[in-house]
Motif scaffolding. Sequence first.
Motif, mmCIF file in Angstrom:
data_model
loop_
_atom_site.group_PDB
_atom_site.id
_atom_site.type_symbol
_atom_site.label_atom_id
_atom_site.label_comp_id
_atom_site.label_asym_id
_atom_site.label_seq_id
_atom_site.Cartn_x
_atom_site.Cartn_y
_atom_site.Cartn_z
ATOM 1 N N LYS A 231 -8.433 9.264 -34.490
ATOM 2 C CA LYS A 231 -6.968 9.259 -34.397
ATOM 3 C C LYS A 231 -6.319 8.792 -35.703
ATOM 4 C CE LYS A 231 -6.808 10.139 -29.870
ATOM 5 N NZ LYS A 231 -6.490 11.473 -29.391
ATOM 6 N N PHE A 232 -7.113 8.189 -36.593
ATOM 7 C CA PHE A 232 -6.568 7.697 -37.858
ATOM 8 C C PHE A 232 -6.610 8.750 -38.958
ATOM 9 C CE2 PHE A 232 -8.061 3.621 -35.945
ATOM 10 C CZ PHE A 232 -6.806 3.053 -35.816
ATOM 11 N N THR A 233 -7.350 9.837 -38.718
ATOM 12 C CA THR A 233 -7.507 10.854 -39.759
ATOM 13 C C THR A 233 -6.148 11.427 -40.146
ATOM 14 O OG1 THR A 233 -9.558 11.424 -38.654
ATOM 15 C CG2 THR A 233 -8.791 12.955 -40.354
ATOM 16 N N PRO A 234 -5.850 11.470 -41.457
ATOM 17 C CA PRO A 234 -4.576 12.074 -41.868
ATOM 18 C C PRO A 234 -4.487 13.532 -41.406
ATOM 19 C CG PRO A 234 -5.568 10.885 -43.698
ATOM 20 C CD PRO A 234 -6.598 10.938 -42.614
ATOM 21 N N LEU A 235 -3.273 14.027 -41.308
ATOM 22 C CA LEU A 235 -3.070 15.369 -40.764
ATOM 23 C C LEU A 235 -3.578 16.448 -41.721
ATOM 24 C CD1 LEU A 235 0.644 14.970 -39.590
ATOM 25 C CD2 LEU A 235 -1.431 14.315 -38.388
ATOM 26 N N SER A 236 -4.066 17.552 -41.134
ATOM 27 C CA SER A 236 -4.425 18.719 -41.951
ATOM 28 C C SER A 236 -3.120 19.411 -42.358
ATOM 29 C CB SER A 236 -5.279 19.675 -41.121
ATOM 30 O OG SER A 236 -4.501 20.195 -40.062
ATOM 31 N N PHE A 237 -3.218 20.383 -43.261
ATOM 32 C CA PHE A 237 -2.005 21.082 -43.708
ATOM 33 C C PHE A 237 -1.326 21.797 -42.536
ATOM 34 C CE2 PHE A 237 0.293 24.708 -45.590
ATOM 35 C CZ PHE A 237 1.210 23.979 -46.337
ATOM 36 N N THR A 238 -2.139 22.413 -41.664
ATOM 37 C CA THR A 238 -1.573 23.119 -40.495
ATOM 38 C C THR A 238 -0.852 22.136 -39.581
ATOM 39 O OG1 THR A 238 -3.457 24.594 -40.613
ATOM 40 C CG2 THR A 238 -2.140 24.721 -38.621
ATOM 41 N N GLN A 239 -1.433 20.947 -39.415
ATOM 42 C CA GLN A 239 -0.768 19.934 -38.567
ATOM 43 C C GLN A 239 0.542 19.461 -39.197
ATOM 44 O OE1 GLN A 239 -4.254 17.370 -38.372
ATOM 45 N NE2 GLN A 239 -4.344 17.619 -36.154
ATOM 46 N N LYS A 240 0.561 19.401 -40.516
ATOM 47 C CA LYS A 240 1.802 19.006 -41.196
ATOM 48 C C LYS A 240 2.881 20.071 -41.011
ATOM 49 C CE LYS A 240 -0.601 16.181 -44.573
ATOM 50 N NZ LYS A 240 -1.336 16.231 -45.845
ATOM 51 N N LEU A 241 2.445 21.354 -41.082
ATOM 52 C CA LEU A 241 3.404 22.443 -40.827
ATOM 53 C C LEU A 241 3.929 22.354 -39.397
ATOM 54 C CD1 LEU A 241 2.018 25.734 -42.429
ATOM 55 C CD2 LEU A 241 4.019 24.424 -43.098
ATOM 56 N N SER A 242 3.024 22.022 -38.479
ATOM 57 C CA SER A 242 3.407 21.897 -37.072
ATOM 58 C C SER A 242 4.422 20.755 -36.903
ATOM 59 C CB SER A 242 2.151 21.626 -36.247
ATOM 60 O OG SER A 242 2.448 21.700 -34.903
ATOM 61 N N TRP A 243 4.224 19.695 -37.663
ATOM 62 C CA TRP A 243 5.154 18.550 -37.644
ATOM 63 C C TRP A 243 6.557 19.023 -38.072
ATOM 64 C CZ3 TRP A 243 3.350 13.048 -37.779
ATOM 65 C CH2 TRP A 243 4.382 12.121 -37.977
ATOM 66 N N LEU A 244 6.584 19.773 -39.191
ATOM 67 C CA LEU A 244 7.870 20.278 -39.697
ATOM 68 C C LEU A 244 8.508 21.247 -38.699
ATOM 69 C CD1 LEU A 244 9.722 20.152 -42.227
ATOM 70 C CD2 LEU A 244 8.534 22.172 -43.071
ATOM 71 N N SER A 245 7.656 22.075 -38.084
ATOM 72 C CA SER A 245 8.134 23.036 -37.096
ATOM 73 C C SER A 245 8.740 22.317 -35.878
ATOM 74 C CB SER A 245 6.961 23.925 -36.678
ATOM 75 O OG SER A 245 7.243 24.645 -35.538
ATOM 76 N N THR A 246 8.122 21.191 -35.495
ATOM 77 C CA THR A 246 8.655 20.388 -34.375
ATOM 78 C C THR A 246 10.056 19.874 -34.723
ATOM 79 O OG1 THR A 246 6.406 19.707 -33.844
ATOM 80 C CG2 THR A 246 8.167 18.408 -32.872
ATOM 81 N N LEU A 247 10.229 19.439 -35.974
ATOM 82 C CA LEU A 247 11.546 18.948 -36.403
ATOM 83 C C LEU A 247 12.587 20.069 -36.351
ATOM 84 C CD1 LEU A 247 10.608 16.640 -39.421
ATOM 85 C CD2 LEU A 247 10.752 16.092 -37.004
ATOM 86 N N CYS A 248 12.121 21.285 -36.655
ATOM 87 C CA CYS A 248 12.995 22.457 -36.606
ATOM 88 C C CYS A 248 13.485 22.688 -35.164
ATOM 89 C CB CYS A 248 12.195 23.658 -37.098
ATOM 90 S SG CYS A 248 13.178 24.942 -37.765
ATOM 91 N N LEU A 249 12.566 22.518 -34.203
ATOM 92 C CA LEU A 249 12.943 22.674 -32.781
ATOM 93 C C LEU A 249 13.992 21.630 -32.389
ATOM 94 C CD1 LEU A 249 9.631 23.316 -30.778
ATOM 95 C CD2 LEU A 249 11.456 24.929 -31.239
#
Lengths: 493, 65
Positions: A231-249
Motif C-alpha cells: 500500500k506504500f508503493t508510489p503510484l504508477s503513471f496509469t494510476q496517476k492519470l486515473s487520479w487526475l481523471s477522478t479530479l476531472c469527474l
Amino acid sequence: MKSETALLGPGGITFLGIYILSLILIGWFGKKARKENSLSDFYLAGRGMGLLVLFLTLYATQYSGNTLVGFAGRAYREGYQALVLVTLLSAAVGAFIVYAPKLYRLSKKHKFITPADYVHFRFKNNKLTLFASSLCLMALANYILTNLKAIGYIVVSVTGGVVPFAYGVIALSLVMVIYETMGGMRSVAWTDSLQGIILMIGVITIFITIQIEYGGFEFIYNAIQESNPKKFTPLSFTQKLSWLSTLCLGFFGISIYPHAVQRIYSANNEKTLKRSIQIMAFMPIVTTLFMVVVGLTALALFPGLDRQASEGATLLVLKDLSQRGAIGTGMMVLFLSATIAAIMSTVDSALLSMSSIITKDFYTRLRPSKSQAELTRVGKMISWAIMAFSVYLAIVLPQTIWRLLEIKLELLIQVSPAIFLGLYFKKITSRSILWGMTFGTLFAVSTMVANKLGVDIPAKPFGVHAGVWGLIINLAIVFILEKINQSKNEEVI
Amino acid sequence: MNSIKILIVSWVALFLTVPWWFNNISNKWLNLPDWGLYAMVAAIIYSLLLAIIIQKFWEISDNEE
C-alpha cells in the motif's frame, strides 16, 4: 427483543426513531413558512436561503452516505491512494467558483428553477434542453436508488435484522417523501441543516476518538507496513492519470449535480452564496479526509477483508472502539444518526430535484397553461410517484442491474460543456453542444455498460474514466463543429 | 481575475495535487508515505487557494449591494 448482531439496543433505536420522526415536524414548519404557492417557493425556498442554511444544505447534500461508508471502504481497499477523494470534493468547489457567480445572477434575473432552464435560456433548443434534463434525471435516479439500498442495509445492521431490509427502506422513504412534499426545498433545507450538523459532529468525533484511542497516523503506518507493505508503493503513471481523471469527474460532474445547482439558485443574495462556497472549500478536509483516516485505521486493525466486508470498515472500527470502552452507546447512536442523516439529506435533495425537472422541464411543456399552484401540486404527486417506484426498484432490482447504476457522473459530466462553455463563449451554438453531448454520452455509456456486462473493455482505458474520455470526445466535437461553422460564416461574408 | 483565468489557475493547482514526482520507493515522512503526505498537504493547500480566490476575486455584482 435485541438481536445478538444489532449495533444498538432498544434505547438507541428509540432515540434514532425519535430523531427520524422529528424530521417530519421540521417539514411541517417548512410548510408553515411557505410564502406563496409557486414552483419557485416550493423548489427553491422562494430564493431566500440565508448563509447558515445554505451552507449546511450544500454540505449535507454533497456528502452522502457514500462519504461515511463508501469512502472508508475505498480507503481500506486502496490505502493512501484514497486521498484522491479529498481533492475530488474540493475540485467540485473549484468548479463552483468558475460558474456559480454568473449562473446565480442569470438565475435571479430570468427565474431559473432547474439546470436545464439555463440550458434552454442560453441555447433555445428543445432537443438539447430535454437531452440535458434526461441525463440529469438518470444520474439522480441512480443516486436515489443506490442511497435507498444503503439505507436499507444500515437499518438491518442497526436492528440486527429485526427490521428487514424492505421495511427499513419503505419506512425511511415514507418519512422523506412526507417532509419533502410538505414544504419542498424549505423543509428539505431545514432538515438538511439538522442532518448537516449531526454529520459534521459525527465525523469529527470519530476522527478525534481514533487519534486518541489508537495513536493516529503512526499506528496506521506501522500496522499497514507490517500487514500490507504494498500500500506504500508510489503510484504508477496509469494510476496517476486515473487520479487526475477522478479530479476531472469531481470538477465537471459533482459540481453540476442538479440539486447542487438548485441550491446555488436558492441563495438569498450573492454574498450569502459566496460565503457558503468559501466555507465549503474546507469541508473535504474535515469530512472526506477524516473518513479516509477511518478506512486506513480499519485496514490497520483488520487486514485481509474482502471487498464486501471492507464496505463495513467504518462499522468495524466503531464496534472495536465500543468493545474497548472508548465509546459508549451515545457515540454509536450519534455516528449511526450521522450516517442515516447523510443518506437522507442526499436522497431528499435528489428527489426534490427530480420532481422539479419532470414538472418544469417536461410537464410544463405539455401543459403550458397550468397555474403555478397546479404545477406545484403536480410536482408533489410526482415526488410520491418517484419515491414509490424507487422503493420498489431498491427492493426487487436484480444484482446485475445494480452494477449499471454506478453510472452517474459519467452521464452528468457530458452536460458540463453546455454550462461552462455556454456561460463564457457567446458564439457557441446549440448544434455543436448537442452533437458533442450525444457522442460523449454514447461513448461513455457504451464503454461502461459493456464493461459492467463482462465484455473485455476496461472501464478506464489507459487509466482515464470512460466518462472523461466521453467528455474529451464531447469537447472535440464541439470544437470541430464550431470551426466548421466559423469557416462557413467567413465564406458567406 | 476573470472566470477563464480562475479556471486555468484552478486546473494548474489540481494538476499539481497529483503526486507525479514520486516513483519507485516510498519514504516515511511524518508517519505517512512521502507521496501520501504530498497528496494530503496539496489537498489542504488547494482548499486554501480556493478560499483565497473566492475572497479576492469573486466580486459581488452591483445589483446586489
